[in-house]
Design an enzyme around this catalytic site. Sequence first.
Site, PDB file in Angstrom:
ATOM      1  CG  HIS A 362      -1.922  -0.947   1.171  1.00 32.39           C
ATOM      2  ND1 HIS A 362      -2.667  -1.549   2.334  1.00 32.39           N
ATOM      3  CD2 HIS A 362      -2.723  -1.234  -0.124  1.00 32.39           C
ATOM      4  CE1 HIS A 362      -3.881  -2.218   1.277  1.00 32.39           C
ATOM      5  NE2 HIS A 362      -3.786  -1.979   0.847  1.00 32.39           N
ATOM      6  NE  ARG A 469       0.333  -3.260 -14.347  1.00 34.32           N
ATOM      7  CZ  ARG A 469       1.698  -2.532 -14.781  1.00 34.32           C
ATOM      8  NH1 ARG A 469       0.965  -1.075 -14.702  1.00 34.32           N
ATOM      9  NH2 ARG A 469       2.597  -2.983 -15.226  1.00 34.32           N
ATOM     10  NE  ARG A 505      -2.641  -7.340 -16.623  1.00 37.77           N
ATOM     11  CZ  ARG A 505      -1.597  -6.587 -15.894  1.00 37.77           C
ATOM     12  NH1 ARG A 505      -0.633  -7.198 -16.519  1.00 37.77           N
ATOM     13  NH2 ARG A 505      -1.760  -6.432 -14.595  1.00 37.77           N
ATOM     14  CD  GLU A 603       2.166 -10.248 -19.030  1.00 38.51           C
ATOM     15  OE1 GLU A 603       2.818  -9.814 -18.520  1.00 38.51           O
ATOM     16  OE2 GLU A 603       1.771 -10.792 -18.650  1.00 38.51           O
ATOM     17  CG  ASN A 626       7.401  -4.776 -15.340  1.00 36.71           C
ATOM     18  OD1 ASN A 626       8.170  -3.813 -16.795  1.00 36.71           O
ATOM     19  ND2 ASN A 626       6.681  -3.976 -15.248  1.00 36.71           N
ATOM     20  CG  ASP A 627       5.229 -10.593 -15.034  1.00 28.23           C
ATOM     21  OD1 ASP A 627       5.715 -11.094 -14.091  1.00 28.23           O
ATOM     22  OD2 ASP A 627       4.186  -9.821 -15.241  1.00 28.23           O
ATOM     23  NE  ARG A 637       7.184  -7.400 -11.843  1.00 30.58           N
ATOM     24  CZ  ARG A 637       5.696  -6.823 -12.566  1.00 30.58           C
ATOM     25  NH1 ARG A 637       5.949  -8.135 -13.669  1.00 30.58           N
ATOM     26  NH2 ARG A 637       5.332  -5.711 -12.285  1.00 30.58           N
ATOM     27  CB  CYS A 674       2.373  -2.796 -22.045  1.00 34.44           C
ATOM     28  SG  CYS A 674       2.190  -4.381 -21.514  1.00 34.44           S
TER      29      CYS A 674
END
Length: 754
Positions: A362, A469, A505, A603, A626-627, A637, A674
């Site tokens: 958070h 997302r 997505r 990914e 990223n993945d 990551r 992306c």
Amino acid sequence: MLDTLRRILEAVDRATSLNTALNIIVHEVKRAIGADVCSVWLTDTERREHVLLATDGLPTSEVGRLRIPLNRGLIGRVAERFDILNLDDAPKHPCYLSIQHSAEAPYHGFLGVPIILHRKVLGVLVLRRRMPQRFADEELTFVVTLAVQLAGAIALARSSGELSGVPTPSGLPSRFLAGIAAAPGVGIGTAYVVYPTADLDAVPDKPCPETAAEIDAFRAAVDGVEQDLGRVCSRLRGMLRDEDQALFDAWRLMLRSDTFLGATITRIEAGNWAQGALRETVTELLAEFDRMDDTYLRERGADVRDLGRQVLLRLQPADAQQHEFPAQTVLVGDEISAMQIASVPRERLAALVSRAGSVSSHVAILARGMGIPTAVGVQDLPVSRLEGRPVIVDGYRGRVYVQPTAVVSAEYRRLVIEERAFSAELDTLRGQPAETTDGYSLPLYVNTGLVVEQRPAGGDEAAGIGLYRTELPFMIRDRFPGEETQVEHYRKVLQSVAPKPVNIRTLDVGGDKSLPYFPTEEPNPFLGWRGIRFTRDHPEIFGTQVRAMLRAAIGLDNLQLLLPMITTVDELDDALLRIQRAVDELLEQGHPVRMPPVGLMIEVPAAVYQAQILARRVSFLSVGTNDLTQYLLAVDRNNARVAALYDEFHPAVLRALVQVVEAARAEGREVSVCGELAGDPKATPLLLGMGVHSLSMSAGSLLRVKGVVRSMSRSRARELLREALGCESGESVRRLLTDALEEIGLGGLVRVGR
Ligand code: PEP
Ligand code: MG
């Protein structure tokens, strides 16, 4: 002697680090002169001390540990007077200081030579001899010559940070503390340590004489906390998106729930006083969260504990102090709550640092939303010793400098100024097309959804939303959102940029993003039940989400649907079938929906190798670097320990991207990128060179990337790509690109950041 000197200097020249050079010097000098000890002491004027940097003769375990106050002892005197001290019997000198552990009592002869550069003493070179005998003139000039050579090497090592790893007596490292980059930017300020507001664990059980009054007091405390939450929530309004504001609703719901409010009242009725009853309730809830052993749930556990403390604070006698926040507050804590962040006036909040947390915690989500440079997961953070200390937070790299050296401070101040100047310069790019100097257009989109953007600069510039997302709306509720709730939600998103396209997505939970109401326990969550694997096993969840997206797009027609984590053709075929089914069903039910363009995310390495077969079945591809990077390099990551290995510029990642673009081209499909790589200006020439059709990034990166696109021709980009593909490491690729951007005057874009 001259020969020896030349030999030593040559060896020092060849040394790859200061440490090696120093060791050569102390060994060789001791041998050449026939001394019993040769040591190099470093002078640290900021900490007002000399620290042993290298030795031959004293215990090497004392290196970095043995310290002498700045102006004390013979070494202090040499440094203070900028002068050589050559003594036959050191213990007799009035300045002599016997150093513990140095076992120096038997040494009499002493030669101290200051190491000076630009009229500043950097350290002292010391020779000791057991015999009561001064050093000969020839020996002295030999040592003085070496000290001059040494000065340059020490100064260089200092400015490069090589020397800052020397531990300090306070235990505070003067080098940086490594954490996880959670929100970009550089924050310079004063540490303000936040502790838990009230210590629940310390609350004892006590009999309750007046049950009714105690229950009233408890209810009043809960009301008070709820009002606080309301105030904080409205203070953050405008900075957070609607779904993020829902975090506050979740906390309010928790406060009012039977498990919290009801259970505590029952305990008061059973005879415990309100504080004790509250502690019991919170402890029980925490135990439940802990048992689930799920990252996201543990974070929810922290919320419960925080709420419990807030209520406790209101129950305890009023001693709540008025906080005096430094003008540039760096909020530091083991854990930092949303309430604590919101309690600092925004204009005073320079940065956040927390020992706990990950990029998806958070505190990270809020920090990014509010644009506060943040490092989380700083495991070695000495929280209790940081109050009031100067701190620099590098939110690009997740680094924290406590009591930074003048060199580090100057460097970061320069970066901040440069960043400001650059954003002003970048502002001039607003409204200009993202087009290369030879007229090739590269549409730039923004990523939204999971990361809360504060409608940052560049948002209006986007060609649309390249990646929305959908996890957050699922994560902040206590059950799956129904079809109507989702329709409403997606409609707002689609409307916000219509007629520009929005790539929504499908749910990509799993890995580091789990649902509080759907706990899963897996030894390797990133290799486990995530993305399409989860939704394929739950067609009811997938179907509801797809129906909601399709209905939300009625009349807007700007929806594009994106499928995450596709590894096999089967998964894709199955998802496409279900999407088609949802369209058919909705049409049958009288909803005028349309089949949207469907794309898949590349990914997983397997999808790279099958990119052409997969591309054939869909409208477009989008690469989630990223993945893809974490799976190609086998580097988690989010794991700070292996963060240095995580490299999106690794030649393997670049080759995978080239392969995907070629496969898509063969099928006449477009490819977008992306992942975070798309927002890194260094990567822009490569992606342009590859022929990627569009990029999607956080809005804050948009103008930077546009700056590169507009300064480069496609042919130059192709040339750079060719060179990059010839590199053997990510580091050389970065160097190549940094140099290329420096060359066209865009060095400022890459100096800050990874
Ligand atoms: C990615 O993996 O690059 C991506 C964009 O998806 P996420 O970061 O949400 O996993
Ligand atoms: Mg991903």
